[in-house]
Scaffold this motif. Sequence first.
Motif, mmCIF file in Angstrom:
data_model
loop_
_atom_site.group_PDB
_atom_site.id
_atom_site.type_symbol
_atom_site.label_atom_id
_atom_site.label_comp_id
_atom_site.label_asym_id
_atom_site.label_seq_id
_atom_site.Cartn_x
_atom_site.Cartn_y
_atom_site.Cartn_z
ATOM 1 N N LYS A 1 7.947 1.416 0.706
ATOM 2 C CA LYS A 1 8.577 0.661 -0.387
ATOM 3 C C LYS A 1 9.803 1.384 -0.951
ATOM 4 O O LYS A 1 10.821 0.767 -1.223
ATOM 5 C CB LYS A 1 7.562 0.476 -1.544
ATOM 6 C CG LYS A 1 6.428 -0.469 -1.245
ATOM 7 C CD LYS A 1 5.326 -0.328 -2.288
ATOM 8 C CE LYS A 1 4.598 0.981 -2.141
ATOM 9 N NZ LYS A 1 3.445 1.190 -3.000
ATOM 10 N N ILE B 1 2.052 13.217 -10.063
ATOM 11 C CA ILE B 1 0.934 12.260 -9.982
ATOM 12 C C ILE B 1 -0.396 12.984 -9.723
ATOM 13 O O ILE B 1 -1.416 12.669 -10.340
ATOM 14 C CB ILE B 1 1.210 11.207 -8.868
ATOM 15 C CG1 ILE B 1 2.529 10.451 -9.117
ATOM 16 C CG2 ILE B 1 0.033 10.237 -8.716
ATOM 17 C CD1 ILE B 1 2.553 9.525 -10.291
ATOM 18 N N LEU C 1 -5.749 9.727 -4.421
ATOM 19 C CA LEU C 1 -6.891 8.892 -4.029
ATOM 20 C C LEU C 1 -7.352 9.161 -2.598
ATOM 21 O O LEU C 1 -8.453 8.785 -2.213
ATOM 22 C CB LEU C 1 -6.540 7.405 -4.160
ATOM 23 C CG LEU C 1 -6.347 6.861 -5.565
ATOM 24 C CD1 LEU C 1 -5.933 5.396 -5.513
ATOM 25 C CD2 LEU C 1 -7.639 6.994 -6.370
ATOM 26 N N GLY D 1 1.162 1.431 -5.339
ATOM 27 C CA GLY D 1 0.257 0.565 -4.570
ATOM 28 C C GLY D 1 -0.875 -0.073 -5.361
ATOM 29 O O GLY D 1 -1.329 -1.164 -5.023
ATOM 30 N N GLY D 2 -1.323 0.599 -6.436
ATOM 31 C CA GLY D 2 -2.456 0.067 -7.180
ATOM 32 C C GLY D 2 -2.061 -0.732 -8.406
ATOM 33 O O GLY D 2 -2.917 -1.254 -9.120
ATOM 34 N N PHE E 1 -3.753 12.783 -12.255
ATOM 35 C CA PHE E 1 -5.109 12.400 -11.835
ATOM 36 C C PHE E 1 -6.094 13.542 -12.128
ATOM 37 O O PHE E 1 -7.194 13.306 -12.603
ATOM 38 C CB PHE E 1 -5.136 12.073 -10.331
ATOM 39 C CG PHE E 1 -4.888 10.623 -10.009
ATOM 40 C CD1 PHE E 1 -3.613 10.083 -10.091
ATOM 41 C CD2 PHE E 1 -5.930 9.789 -9.624
ATOM 42 C CE1 PHE E 1 -3.366 8.752 -9.783
ATOM 43 C CE2 PHE E 1 -5.701 8.455 -9.315
ATOM 44 C CZ PHE E 1 -4.419 7.929 -9.391
ATOM 45 N N MET F 1 0.820 -1.212 0.000
ATOM 46 C CA MET F 1 0.000 0.000 0.000
ATOM 47 C C MET F 1 0.857 1.266 0.000
ATOM 48 O O MET F 1 2.014 1.252 0.423
ATOM 49 C CB MET F 1 -0.875 0.017 1.258
ATOM 50 C CG MET F 1 -1.943 -1.064 1.286
ATOM 51 S SD MET F 1 -3.253 -0.791 0.077
ATOM 52 C CE MET F 1 -4.185 0.504 0.877
ATOM 53 N N MET F 2 0.234 2.364 -0.442
ATOM 54 C CA MET F 2 0.951 3.653 -0.364
ATOM 55 C C MET F 2 1.302 3.941 1.098
ATOM 56 O O MET F 2 0.542 3.607 2.005
ATOM 57 C CB MET F 2 0.109 4.782 -0.959
ATOM 58 C CG MET F 2 -1.338 4.822 -0.542
ATOM 59 S SD MET F 2 -2.240 6.027 -1.545
ATOM 60 C CE MET F 2 -3.692 5.118 -1.980
ATOM 61 N N GLU G 1 0.464 3.762 -16.047
ATOM 62 C CA GLU G 1 1.131 2.952 -15.006
ATOM 63 C C GLU G 1 1.412 1.546 -15.524
ATOM 64 O O GLU G 1 2.506 1.011 -15.342
ATOM 65 C CB GLU G 1 0.229 2.887 -13.762
ATOM 66 C CG GLU G 1 0.819 2.071 -12.624
ATOM 67 C CD GLU G 1 -0.067 2.079 -11.376
ATOM 68 O OE1 GLU G 1 -1.258 1.741 -11.477
ATOM 69 O OE2 GLU G 1 0.452 2.424 -10.298
ATOM 70 N N ASP H 1 6.210 5.378 -9.897
ATOM 71 C CA ASP H 1 5.573 6.709 -9.901
ATOM 72 C C ASP H 1 6.499 7.769 -10.497
ATOM 73 O O ASP H 1 6.063 8.627 -11.255
ATOM 74 C CB ASP H 1 5.186 7.130 -8.474
ATOM 75 C CG ASP H 1 3.926 6.425 -8.007
ATOM 76 O OD1 ASP H 1 3.196 5.877 -8.846
ATOM 77 O OD2 ASP H 1 3.676 6.418 -6.789
ATOM 78 N N LEU I 1 6.901 -0.513 -6.888
ATOM 79 C CA LEU I 1 5.696 -0.383 -7.711
ATOM 80 C C LEU I 1 4.605 0.360 -6.946
ATOM 81 O O LEU I 1 4.403 0.122 -5.746
ATOM 82 C CB LEU I 1 5.192 -1.772 -8.103
ATOM 83 C CG LEU I 1 6.123 -2.570 -9.030
ATOM 84 C CD1 LEU I 1 5.645 -4.005 -9.155
ATOM 85 C CD2 LEU I 1 6.199 -1.933 -10.409
ATOM 86 N N ARG J 1 -3.879 4.788 -14.795
ATOM 87 C CA ARG J 1 -3.665 3.330 -14.722
ATOM 88 C C ARG J 1 -3.106 2.783 -16.037
ATOM 89 O O ARG J 1 -2.313 1.842 -16.029
ATOM 90 C CB ARG J 1 -4.971 2.614 -14.366
ATOM 91 C CG ARG J 1 -5.515 2.940 -12.980
ATOM 92 C CD ARG J 1 -4.564 2.551 -11.865
ATOM 93 N NE ARG J 1 -5.050 2.992 -10.555
ATOM 94 C CZ ARG J 1 -4.283 3.108 -9.477
ATOM 95 N NH1 ARG J 1 -2.992 2.804 -9.527
ATOM 96 N NH2 ARG J 1 -4.778 3.519 -8.344
ATOM 97 N N ARG K 1 -7.010 -5.338 -2.857
ATOM 98 C CA ARG K 1 -5.650 -5.692 -3.294
ATOM 99 C C ARG K 1 -4.967 -6.790 -2.482
ATOM 100 O O ARG K 1 -3.940 -7.313 -2.915
ATOM 101 C CB ARG K 1 -4.755 -4.437 -3.191
ATOM 102 C CG ARG K 1 -5.247 -3.314 -4.026
ATOM 103 C CD ARG K 1 -4.576 -2.028 -3.667
ATOM 104 N NE ARG K 1 -4.990 -0.933 -4.538
ATOM 105 C CZ ARG K 1 -4.544 0.297 -4.439
ATOM 106 N NH1 ARG K 1 -3.654 0.602 -3.503
ATOM 107 N NH2 ARG K 1 -4.969 1.222 -5.256
HETATM 108 C C1 S3P Z 1 -1.563 4.650 -5.589
HETATM 109 C C2 S3P Z 1 -0.329 4.650 -5.010
HETATM 110 C C3 S3P Z 1 0.694 5.655 -5.298
HETATM 111 C C4 S3P Z 1 0.481 6.257 -6.690
HETATM 112 C C5 S3P Z 1 -0.914 6.743 -6.837
HETATM 113 C C6 S3P Z 1 -1.947 5.639 -6.631
HETATM 114 C C7 S3P Z 1 -2.548 3.605 -5.218
HETATM 115 O O1 S3P Z 1 1.993 5.072 -5.242
HETATM 116 O O2 S3P Z 1 0.767 5.312 -7.684
HETATM 117 O O3 S3P Z 1 -1.122 7.787 -5.928
HETATM 118 O O4 S3P Z 1 -3.500 3.393 -5.966
HETATM 119 O O5 S3P Z 1 -2.342 2.960 -4.157
HETATM 120 P P1 S3P Z 1 2.722 4.653 -3.854
HETATM 121 O O6 S3P Z 1 2.211 3.295 -3.497
HETATM 122 O O7 S3P Z 1 4.167 4.620 -4.220
HETATM 123 O O8 S3P Z 1 2.396 5.682 -2.874
#
Ligand code: S3P
Length: 174
Positions: A22, A52, A127, A87-88, A56, A17-18, A68, A41, A85, A65, A144
């Motif tokens: 990581k 980012i 988000l 989080g999503g 969005f 997760m964000m 990404e 990112d 990577l 996405r 997830r």
């Molecule tokens: C996201 C995580 C972010 C970034 C975006 C969306 C997510 O990256 O890709 O804000 O969907 O969890 P980090 O996990 O590096 O914060």
Amino acid sequence: MTIFENSKKINLCLVGMMGAGKSLIGRELSKIYNYKYYDSDKEIEINCKKNINDIFEDHGEEYFRAVEEEVCLNLLNKKGCVISLGGGSLNSLKIRNKISKNSFSIYIKVKTNILVNRLKNNTKRPLLKGVNMKSKLEELYKERKSFYNNSDLIIENNFDKKDILSKIKSNINI
Ligand code: S3P
């Protein structure tokens, strides 16, 4: 399990997760193993020439996405890299398949309450803007969780960098 038990595992990638940490752990691992470090990112921002939040805001999540997915697949095609990577990113089946084929994945696991604390003053996560952060993080985690748990190695982040790195090192013998 060592990374060389499966010679097809050519990269190390960090998922979770964000706010899980990581990037910090990824950067340290890249120094330890003398691997190149990439953050998906950062690469998306370079690619779009925008941060980012602006991606969005200007183009929406679906566009983000799509970029990404392309960026992560390109990074995962490299060799000898540590890749953090977003989080999503594991919501993409193509990314999940690529990781399981050619990368050793490490899930950095953090409890939602701790994530809320770490992210509450952070403005870089679109988000989480204008929503109840805890409920949103719980909702995202629910979607997830099974993807994260499928990683080759699961490490609970207790925010003791030395301890985490030594746990990872004892599982990966490059
Ligand atoms: C996201 C995580 C972010 C970034 C975006 C969306 C997510 O990256 O890709 O804000 O969907 O969890 P980090 O996990 O590096 O914060």
